[in-house]
Design a protein around this motif. Structure first.
Motif, short mmCIF file in Angstrom:
data_model
loop_
_atom_site.label_atom_id
_atom_site.label_comp_id
_atom_site.label_asym_id
_atom_site.label_seq_id
_atom_site.Cartn_x
_atom_site.Cartn_y
_atom_site.Cartn_z
N UNK A 129 2.32 -1.88 6.79
CA UNK A 129 1.83 -3.45 6.19
C UNK A 129 2.08 -4.51 7.15
N UNK A 130 1.27 -5.63 6.96
CA UNK A 130 1.64 -6.87 7.79
C UNK A 130 1.14 -8.10 7.01
N UNK A 131 1.59 -9.28 7.11
CA UNK A 131 1.19 -10.42 6.49
C UNK A 131 -0.18 -10.60 6.28
N UNK A 132 -0.59 -11.14 5.20
CA UNK A 132 -2.04 -11.41 4.88
C UNK A 132 -2.86 -12.59 5.97
N UNK A 133 -2.06 -13.43 6.45
CA UNK A 133 -2.41 -14.28 7.40
C UNK A 133 -3.18 -13.91 8.69
N UNK A 142 -6.23 -4.44 9.15
CA UNK A 142 -5.44 -3.29 9.82
C UNK A 142 -4.37 -3.73 10.76
N UNK A 143 -3.19 -3.56 10.58
CA UNK A 143 -2.12 -3.96 11.59
C UNK A 143 -2.36 -3.62 12.87
N UNK A 195 -4.76 -11.43 -0.01
CA UNK A 195 -3.62 -10.99 -0.57
C UNK A 195 -3.90 -9.72 -1.77
N UNK A 196 -4.85 -10.55 -2.52
CA UNK A 196 -5.52 -10.08 -3.77
C UNK A 196 -6.59 -8.79 -3.53
N UNK A 197 -7.10 -9.08 -2.59
CA UNK A 197 -8.42 -8.11 -2.21
C UNK A 197 -8.16 -6.90 -1.13
N UNK A 198 -7.45 -7.08 -0.01
CA UNK A 198 -6.98 -5.84 0.76
C UNK A 198 -5.65 -6.12 1.49
N UNK A 199 -4.76 -6.98 0.95
CA UNK A 199 -3.48 -7.14 1.41
C UNK A 199 -3.43 -7.78 3.04
N UNK A 200 -4.03 -7.02 3.75
CA UNK A 200 -4.10 -7.56 5.12
C UNK A 200 -4.98 -6.77 5.87
N UNK A 238 -4.50 -16.23 -0.13
CA UNK A 238 -4.28 -15.64 -1.51
C UNK A 238 -5.44 -14.79 -1.83
N UNK A 239 -6.68 -15.05 -1.47
CA UNK A 239 -7.71 -14.01 -1.95
C UNK A 239 -7.53 -12.92 -1.12
#
Lengths: 407, 407
Positions: free
Chosen positions: A69-73, A280-281, A273-278, A270-271
């Motif tokens: 996983x990685x940050x949503x930004x 593809x790393x 995060x709630x929709x697909x987290x991030x 925020x959107x």
């Protein structure tokens, strides 16, 4: 079968199949000449550069982080590279102004989610990008026509939205080589969109998916660059810029980006995060590597190829189209827009073109939020050789001429 | 700065930051022992298998297709492999019943979009997966407590939803080793959820993200398998199953899948077309290759590692927790759920734990749709060695004991 209809949300009535996506399935027929899909030519993808980037990543310690996983930004080095690219076209920003998305399509979806309450009004071109209409439709807006060359007043737009029970939320524009028309907004039109959005105190969504693909003519500053110039900085700007790697390096990694004032980016994070987290790393790490090593060369290579195809299509249209058919002369992008004499129907002609001539295109009607435009169609020149273009356009010319004969 | 508040949609008031995602940033401190993130241990990723898959793909002609757009349904060979996996756990289905998503998080978002009108009611556990609440919140539902071990009647649920101005749309359940509790629903509870959903004539969303990670005890059929058994086939089933590669092979490729009756899949495909067109083509092709060659071995490998960590955490809790603290004993997954004596606050204790003991966890309150659960917390054992687990739990035991001392 169960009856699901009473469980579906009211918004689901606005979700329809895309004619374009359905048409992509026709591309599999080997003898079809397709001017339908607005997609890059896969033969031009820099597969060797990607191969090397993946090999280096997965034989390094960073391979483990690539699978996590990685940050949503989004991946910070990629956002830094994008910030550098943005600076070159007059968009001065930091990485806090950039979020990575899964293609610019995702940015359009998220912006609809962020801004549109049911009954609100979106200003968009007639025609405009079908995928944007589909993304926004899930949030149940109405549409009003964005007319950057008219003098229609802000209060007129505002009153119309209010009469429909909502408010104008943003103007959606594709200023460079638009999908579907191939047309470019001049500087005056861009300024006019900013004036209008300022008077309405709403956002501007600038869809820049094709911006890198200019073949001739002079570059015009992005709307966001003009906004920054006026307002003093990106934090004071109302324009939200959506970029994409899909038309340059690869659509298969599903990567795009959105550039905006940091409070808007925070909301979009925020959107996400709630929709697909991030996104593809691994794809972000690979794109960072490929963009840094090959973006400029790749853009130069595809511009040369696509320019030749555009020139071939314009020459073939000139040669084969019957009187009464007109078309756009794009300075870049992937599309030429045809207008047939009134009374002809693009949808009916497509069926004949596929069955009788083995040529595909996209009927224009789907690109109009008001259901008009039956006599228009979109041709893409990106995936066909000049020879195939000549053959395909000559067949279409023959078909359209026969359709114009009195019965 | 512009004032954006009047442009935001009403739903945006429901979008809040995730404590868990913010906490992930703490993991970067080298001396922190984190039981916070619900993430796989990156040291266990099969990077060599991925390296080989990427090398083979990009040195083959398929490399060009991997970089191109693809169909919204997902890559057919991957869906075929998934159908085979599903059959092994009692879910007989075809690829027309499977759509690929960008992680199972995206499936939750899309299902919210498909089913929830503002004011509708979702039935969910108290506590439940925070990410599901965040995904659904964008569509403005209310929540009612799903109680599979109570005798609360369907009409009671229906009346409560109606009184709130909407209708029950689905029951959301994580039957195996749930995030956050680690608990598993027995067969009776699964049957009870199906009974209830049938009486209400609504859907069941089965979140199976951790299902492959059973360390002991006997496997219980998925809710969808029980539904198929009862109803006669997947097309007659009301259960929608959400699977994920994130806890087994890699979260960094962002791939999951949803299994349902084909009319529901067709609707989800339209939603995907409009929101991100398709999940990364290259990632789907790579996952197909990696899953076929390494899924079984990888699951066996991580089960051995995680089981040892779970055992270590349960033993350490037994040894170090003061009287009055209770916890779950999961048969799989990544989580143990702690209940502190009433009056203690997980949020306040986290701040002390990070500052004084260099140990992180997730306070439980965020997992409760009704804002209760202040005295609960979630521990993840997936990313720490048995030695670190012993050290971290002993520090937490000390902290909780001191918090329980009368002031």
């Amino acid at each position: 079968m169960l009856d699901w209809s009473h469980i579906y949300a009211s918004r689901s009535s606005r979700m329809g199949a895309s004619e374009i996506r359905e048409l992509l399935k026709l591309l599999d027929q080997p003898d079809m000449i397709s001017f339908a899909g607005g997609i890059p030519d896969p033969a031009l993808f820099p597969t060797d550069v990607f191969e090397k980037a993946y090999r280096e990543l997965f034989t390094s310690p960073a391979g483990h982080a690539a699978l996590q996983y990685s940050v949503s930004e989004g991946y910070a080095p990629l956002r830094e590279w994008i910030a550098g690219q943005m600076a070159e076209i007059g968009i001065t920003c930091g990485i806090e102004n950039i979020m990575i998305t899964s293609g610019s399509q995702q940015a359009l979806d998220y912006l609809g989610k962020l801004f549109i309450s049911p009954g609100d009004t979106i200003l968009a071109g007639w025609p405009t990008y079908l995928g944007a209409l589909q993304a926004y439709n899930a949030y149940e807006p109405l549409y009003d026509r964005l007319e950057p060359y008219s003098n229609r007043s802000a209060s007129d737009y505002r009153d119309a939205a209010k009469a429909n029970g909502g408010a104008v939320k943003f103007a959606y524009a594709l200023p460079d080589f638009a999908n579907p028309t191939g047309e470019t907004m001049d500087r005056t039109a861009r300024e006019r969109v900013l004036d209008l959005a300022g008077e309405l105190d709403v956002a501007v969504i600038e869809d820049a998916a094709y911006q890198s693909l200019r073949y001739d003519g002079e570059a015009i500053p992005p709307i966001l660059a003009l906004d920054i110039e006026r307002s003093g900085g990106i934090e004071q700007s109302r324009t939200i810029y959506c970029g994409s790697f899909s038309k340059t390096l690869s659509p298969g990694l599903r990567l795009g980006w959105v550039v905006a004032a940091s409070p808007v980016i925070s909301r979009l994070v925020l959107i996400k995060q709630a929709s697909d987290l991030n996104s593809s790393t691994v794809n972000q790490m690979i794109m960072n590597s490929v963009a840094r090593s090959a973006f400029a060369d790749q853009v130069a290579k595809i511009k040369t190829a696509y320019q030749a195809r555009r020139d071939a299509m314009l020459a073939s249209l000139e040669k084969h189209m019957p009187a009464g058919v007109t078309w756009s002369r794009p300075e870049g992008g992937m599309f030429i827009w045809l207008r047939l004499p009134e009374g002809l129907d693009g949808g009916a002609l497509l069926k004949r073109a596929v069955a009788e001539e083995k040529v595909a295109f996209v009927p224009g009607k789907a690109f109009f939020a008001d259901g008009s435009g039956a006599n228009t169609l979109r041709l893409s020149f990106s995936c066909s050789s000049p020879e195939k273009i000549e053959t395909g356009i000559s067949r279409l010319g023959k078909l359209f001429a026969s359709a114009l004969q009195p019965a």
